[in-house]
Design a protein around this motif. Structure first.
Motif, short mmCIF file in Angstrom:
data_model
loop_
_atom_site.label_atom_id
_atom_site.label_comp_id
_atom_site.label_asym_id
_atom_site.label_seq_id
_atom_site.Cartn_x
_atom_site.Cartn_y
_atom_site.Cartn_z
N ARG A 191 12.69 -56.43 -8.98
CA ARG A 191 11.32 -56.81 -8.63
C ARG A 191 10.76 -55.93 -7.51
O ARG A 191 9.62 -55.48 -7.56
CB ARG A 191 11.27 -58.28 -8.21
N LYS A 192 11.58 -55.69 -6.48
CA LYS A 192 11.10 -54.91 -5.34
C LYS A 192 10.81 -53.45 -5.70
O LYS A 192 10.04 -52.77 -4.99
CB LYS A 192 12.09 -54.98 -4.18
N ASN A 193 11.41 -52.97 -6.78
CA ASN A 193 11.18 -51.59 -7.22
C ASN A 193 10.14 -51.48 -8.33
O ASN A 193 9.87 -50.39 -8.82
CB ASN A 193 12.49 -50.97 -7.71
N LEU A 194 9.58 -52.62 -8.72
CA LEU A 194 8.53 -52.66 -9.74
C LEU A 194 7.29 -53.35 -9.18
O LEU A 194 6.85 -54.38 -9.68
CB LEU A 194 9.03 -53.41 -10.99
N PRO A 195 6.71 -52.79 -8.13
CA PRO A 195 5.59 -53.47 -7.45
C PRO A 195 4.36 -53.66 -8.33
O PRO A 195 3.70 -54.70 -8.24
CB PRO A 195 5.29 -52.56 -6.25
N TYR A 196 4.05 -52.70 -9.18
CA TYR A 196 2.86 -52.85 -10.02
C TYR A 196 3.08 -53.95 -11.05
O TYR A 196 2.20 -54.80 -11.28
CB TYR A 196 2.51 -51.53 -10.73
N THR A 197 4.26 -53.98 -11.67
CA THR A 197 4.59 -55.04 -12.63
C THR A 197 4.53 -56.40 -11.96
O THR A 197 3.96 -57.36 -12.51
CB THR A 197 6.00 -54.80 -13.21
N ASP A 198 5.08 -56.50 -10.76
CA ASP A 198 5.06 -57.75 -10.01
C ASP A 198 3.63 -58.15 -9.66
O ASP A 198 3.26 -59.33 -9.73
CB ASP A 198 5.89 -57.58 -8.73
N ALA A 199 2.81 -57.17 -9.30
CA ALA A 199 1.41 -57.45 -8.97
C ALA A 199 0.66 -57.98 -10.19
O ALA A 199 -0.19 -58.87 -10.08
CB ALA A 199 0.73 -56.19 -8.43
N VAL A 200 0.97 -57.43 -11.37
CA VAL A 200 0.33 -57.90 -12.61
C VAL A 200 0.68 -59.36 -12.88
O VAL A 200 -0.17 -60.17 -13.26
CB VAL A 200 0.74 -57.00 -13.80
N ILE A 201 1.94 -59.72 -12.65
CA ILE A 201 2.37 -61.12 -12.85
C ILE A 201 1.64 -62.03 -11.87
O ILE A 201 1.13 -63.09 -12.24
CB ILE A 201 3.89 -61.24 -12.69
N HIS A 202 1.59 -61.64 -10.59
CA HIS A 202 0.89 -62.44 -9.58
C HIS A 202 -0.59 -62.59 -9.92
O HIS A 202 -1.16 -63.68 -9.80
CB HIS A 202 1.03 -61.79 -8.20
N GLU A 203 -1.20 -61.50 -10.35
CA GLU A 203 -2.63 -61.56 -10.66
C GLU A 203 -2.89 -62.42 -11.89
O GLU A 203 -3.93 -63.09 -11.98
CB GLU A 203 -3.17 -60.13 -10.87
#
Length: 519
Positions: free
Chosen positions: A361-373
């Protein structure tokens, strides 16, 4: 005391009047007395929040759209402010809107706003048991036991990760079987997510084609839709109408049906119970109950009714919400292919073909941001679950009496114009700093906050990350042939949870797509 005095005066006057004029004079005198008592209060004393004037019995129903209650309440907040009262039929409710007001109540004054207001329908269903719609010592003990047991079974940790990773493989196989043709993601996603809870609660997963499993999940999803319907909201205001409401009758029938299925599963686990081999939460509950019974400690909250309600609460909270969020995420990827492209690029670069793990997760910030958004924009529990004040509360210059129902409107937090740059637009940049790394946002409250926040948050976050990342690693999600991205409808279906409108997507294998491109 004031009312008693007025009634005494009325009786005295009525005994001594004989003409219409004298009667009118007496009523006028009563009105003056009434106004005197209520106008003589000191300034600011017992100052309630403002709100629209209610009609007798109906309250403010003439101002509300029960099919989109969260929208109606948001509109009223523009006139009455971030703290206001509204009458849902005869019941007074205080509504809190905006990040500051909701945080102040749920976080800064967590004890005062920490009780659960139990509406008529949830009183019927839960009867004061379980963890979602209960108060007092029973709720505290069940919540404490459930949290402790879920942690023992790895909620949010390695053991849960293994269960989720295994389930992603089953889900991918079913998606692949459609060979890129359009299909409805709803049932399959819900089956996959429900299996995670099943593994933790019952110690086993179910095959997607198991008819009893299908019935249990499908009926539970239908119940969530009915629970948020206008008919059930009317029932909550006027419970005497229940027997004449078809939706309420069907809901009660469904609840009984699912309860019977769950009781059957519990009974089978009880028959094979081995205290030295605890398979899941049900076993842990039964073992604890057995030890209490043997010790002769007397009354206990560990009985079958509490067990069934706790299991039902976990399935409702852990299946429908997570499954719905995941479906929104896939729909949004098909709707915004340029964002899906960036997710694919990041996943391919970081994972290089291996299975995702939580540490990624910490190395996939854009993917994580998409999930949060997705969680922010999908806004799946817009009304929140109702709270209740545990004592008289002084809040933002107002007094909210003990026992008042309070709605901390989550939609007003997740789309607060003072907190989000583009509150009504899908924008993963909300969660990225100038270096493209994830940043925390205080107004991100999809799991609510305070004493009543979702106890499965850690598990849900892990599920969303692993399911989403694994599916995007293997598939490209597109609209059906002949349907453009612009035609994909983001209008939600209103229930207790906001689901996407019925739709189909294509899950195109990226491996085959890449092979075709290379040829």
């Amino acid at each position: 005391m004031v009312i008693s005095f007025i009634m005494a005066v009325m009786e005295t006057l009525l005994l001594h009047v004989s003409t219409t004029g004298a009667l009118l004079a007496a009523l006028l005198a009563l009105l003056v007395i009434y106004l005197f008592f209520f106008a003589s209060k000191s300034p600011g004393e017992d100052k309630e929040p403002p709100g629209p004037k209610p009609l007798p019995l109906l309250g403010n129903l003439h101002l509300l759209d029960l099919k989109q209650l969260h929208v109606s309440l948001l509109n009223l907040s523009k006139k009455y402010g971030s703290v206001f009262k509204v009458h849902l039929g005869p019941k007074k409710v205080v509504v809190l809107t905006g990040f500051k007001a909701v945080k102040q109540a749920l976080v800064n004054q967590a004890e005062e706003f920490g009780e659960r207001d139990i509406t008529a329908v949830f009183r019927d269903i839960n009867e004061g048991h379980g963890i979602a719609f209960a108060n007092g010592d029973g709720w505290k003990e069940m919540r404490r036991f459930t949290l402790s047991t879920l942690r023992d079974f790895g909620m949010g940790r390695k053991l849960s990760e293994e269960k989720i990773t295994e389930e992603t493989q089953y889900l991918r196989e079913v998606f692949e079987a459609f060979q890129g043709n359009p299909f409805n993601t709803a049932q399959l996603v819900n089956y996959a997510v429900s299996n995670i809870i099943s593994a933790i609660v019952y110690g086993k997963r179910f095959e997607y084609d198991d008819p009893k499993f299908q019935e249990m999940v499908n009926v539970a999803n239908l119940n969530m839709q009915m629970l948020g319907s206008a008919v059930i909201q009317i029932y909550n205001m006027f419970p005497a109408l229940g027997p004449w409401l078809k939706t309420w009758t069907l809901l009660m029938k469904n609840i009984d049906s699912n309860r019977t299925l769950m009781q059957g599963l519990v009974n089978r686990l009880r028959e094979t119970l081995n205290p030295s081999d605890c398979r899941g939460l049900v076993d842990a509950f039964l073992i604890h109950k057995q030890s209490i019974d043997e010790s002769g400690e007397g009354d206990s909250h560990f009985h079958d009714r509490n067990l069934i309600m706790t299991v039902a609460n976990l399935f409702a909270a852990g299946t429908d919400t997570t499954g719905t969020t995941l479906r929104w995420a896939l729909l949004l990827m098909a709707k915004y292919p340029h964002i899906q492209d960036r997710v694919h690029e990041e996943i391919d670069r970081v994972l290089a073909g291996r299975e995702p793990i939580t540490e990624d997760r910490k190395n996939l910030p854009y993917t994580d941001a998409v999930i949060h958004e997705t969680q922010r924009l999908a806004n799946i529990v817009p009304l929140n679950l109702p709270h209740m004040t545990s004592r008289d509360v002084h809040f933002n210059g107002y007094v909210i009496k003990k026992g008042t129902c309070v709605l901390p409107l989550l939609t007003s937090v997740l789309r607060d114009e003072n907190e989000w740059e583009t509150p009504n637009t899908f924008n993963p940049a909300h969660f990225l700093d100038e270096k493209g790394q994830m940043k925390k946002r205080e107004a991100f409250m999809p799991f609510s906050a305070g004493r009543r926040m979702c106890l499965g948050e850690g598990l849900a976050r892990m599920e969303l990350f692993l399911f989403f990342t694994s599916l995007l690693q293997h598939f490209r999600f597109t609209p059906p042939p002949g349907v453009s991205e612009d035609e994909l409808d983001l209008t939600p279906v209103v229930g207790l949870v906001l689901n996407p409108s019925p739709h189909k997507l294509c899950a195109v294998s990226r491996a085959e797509q890449n092979t075709t491109t290379q040829q």
